[in-house]
Design a protein around this motif. Structure first.
Motif, PDB file in Angstrom:
ATOM      1  N   LYS A  20      -5.138   0.000   1.047  1.00  0.00           N
ATOM      2  CA  LYS A  20      -5.043   1.096   2.005  1.00  0.00           C
ATOM      3  C   LYS A  20      -4.254   2.264   1.420  1.00  0.00           C
ATOM      4  N   PHE A  21      -3.183   1.962   0.686  1.00  0.00           N
ATOM      5  CA  PHE A  21      -2.349   3.024   0.102  1.00  0.00           C
ATOM      6  C   PHE A  21      -3.179   3.946  -0.790  1.00  0.00           C
ATOM      7  N   SER A  26      -3.680  11.241   1.511  1.00  0.00           N
ATOM      8  CA  SER A  26      -2.300  11.714   1.690  1.00  0.00           C
ATOM      9  C   SER A  26      -1.326  10.970   0.784  1.00  0.00           C
ATOM     10  N   SER A  27      -1.643   9.716   0.429  1.00  0.00           N
ATOM     11  CA  SER A  27      -0.714   8.923  -0.384  1.00  0.00           C
ATOM     12  C   SER A  27      -0.563   9.512  -1.769  1.00  0.00           C
ATOM     13  N   LEU A  86       2.607   6.634   5.538  1.00  0.00           N
ATOM     14  CA  LEU A  86       2.031   5.309   5.304  1.00  0.00           C
ATOM     15  C   LEU A  86       2.218   4.396   6.508  1.00  0.00           C
ATOM     16  N   ALA A  87       3.364   4.523   7.179  1.00  0.00           N
ATOM     17  CA  ALA A  87       3.638   3.644   8.325  1.00  0.00           C
ATOM     18  C   ALA A  87       3.113   4.207   9.638  1.00  0.00           C
ATOM     19  N   ALA A  88       3.363   5.497   9.882  1.00  0.00           N
ATOM     20  CA  ALA A  88       3.006   6.081  11.177  1.00  0.00           C
ATOM     21  C   ALA A  88       1.543   6.486  11.257  1.00  0.00           C
ATOM     22  N   GLY A  89       0.906   6.699  10.099  1.00  0.00           N
ATOM     23  CA  GLY A  89      -0.482   7.155  10.107  1.00  0.00           C
ATOM     24  C   GLY A  89      -1.413   6.195  10.831  1.00  0.00           C
ATOM     25  N   GLU A  90      -1.125   4.894  10.709  1.00  0.00           N
ATOM     26  CA  GLU A  90      -2.009   3.914  11.348  1.00  0.00           C
ATOM     27  C   GLU A  90      -1.901   3.965  12.866  1.00  0.00           C
ATOM     28  N   ILE A 116       5.419  -1.490  -1.316  1.00  0.00           N
ATOM     29  CA  ILE A 116       4.466  -0.652  -2.049  1.00  0.00           C
ATOM     30  C   ILE A 116       4.968   0.788  -2.142  1.00  0.00           C
ATOM     31  N   ALA A 117       5.398   1.355  -1.010  1.00  0.00           N
ATOM     32  CA  ALA A 117       5.877   2.749  -1.040  1.00  0.00           C
ATOM     33  C   ALA A 117       7.119   2.876  -1.916  1.00  0.00           C
TER      34      ALA A 117
END
Length: 262
Positions: A20-21, A26-27, A86-90, A116-117
């Motif tokens: 997903k990352f 955006s990542s 990465l966390a809030a996007g979902e 990962i981040a």
């Protein structure tokens, strides 16, 4: 006919978050921006540094390492945004419901995102700090002591920049998962990294002297500095402060993730 049994593993969750990352535009954009800011600002400050101008670019730096890491503040904001997104996007897309349906134990998702981040940000920005120093150091005026990677503390300081920025990315993941809003998480992050240090200047001097060493940005400056300041905490204590911020934000996010609906 017997249905096949699927077993969820930590490695499987980590692999899913890794996929997903790199599938999110955006990542890699925010990651590239963070490295670019670190290298470009460091080179510009090193090339325009005036030893007798305290208010000019790099005015507070006392060595080529400090000049090379002048862009760390901007890079910290970029990697923090990376973690928040990465966390809030979902949550903004609703994908978090599918993620938690696939991983009902929930918390491995958060640990995987943070690993990962933080890991990718630390490696990429440490490489950026090395490039910034190797390219920028020859541009520093002769009045400043010339340093190479083999000199005492130089490599440690540059790698510590990656460690600091990796921990900021982890804090960003914690904030994003805690507030579940990209805008909210980025606002809090910017306030802590950029606004809070300025606000302490409005406090009485003794209060500011006691608070400043414990701010994340100042603790980061300490661990990636070549020389220590008498007003700052020791490097191990500053690293413990940063790790504490990461642990607190991730712990709060884990509690909310475990106790409330997505």
């Amino acid at each position: 006919m017997t249905s096949p049994t699927y077993r969820l593993t930590a490695r499987g969750v980590l692999h899913g978050e890794w996929t997903k990352f790199w599938s999110l535009r955006s990542s890699w954009i925010t990651l590239a921006v963070s490295v670019l800011l670190l290298v470009a600002v460091g080179m510009i400050v090193a090339g325009t540094f005036e030893p007798n101008d305290d208010r000019g670019p790099g005015g507070e730096a006392t060595d080529p390492v400090g000049l090379a890491l002048s862009g760390a503040t901007f890079a910290a904001l970029a990697v923090g945004v990376l973690g928040v997104l990465l966390a809030a996007g979902e949550y903004s897309t609703g994908m978090i419901r599918s993620t938690l349906a696939a991983v009902p134990t929930r918390l491995p998702v958060l640990w995987s995102k943070a690993a990962i981040a933080g890991g990718i940000a630390a490696i990429a920005t440490a490489a950026g700090a090395l490039v910034s120093f190797l390219v920028g150091a020859p541009l520093v005026p002769d009045v400043m002591t010339a340093l190479g990677l083999g000199d005492d503390g130089v490599l440690r300081a540059l790698l510590s920049a990656g460690l600091y920025l990796g921990l900021v990315a982890v804090i960003g993941v914690g904030l994003g998962a805690l507030v579940r809003s990209s805008a909210g998480g980025i606002t809090i992050l910017a306030g802590v990294l950029l606004i809070l240090p300025g606000l302490t200047m409005l406090l009485p001097a003794t209060w500011a002297a006691n608070i400043n060493p414990y701010l994340p940005s100042n603790a980061g400056d300490t661990i990636m500095s070549l020389t220590s300041s008498g007003a700052a905490l020791s490097r191990p204590a500053s690293l413990a402060v940063l790790a504490g911020y990461a642990a607190i934000t991730l712990g709060a996010a884990a509690y909310r993730l475990a106790k409330s609906d997505a």
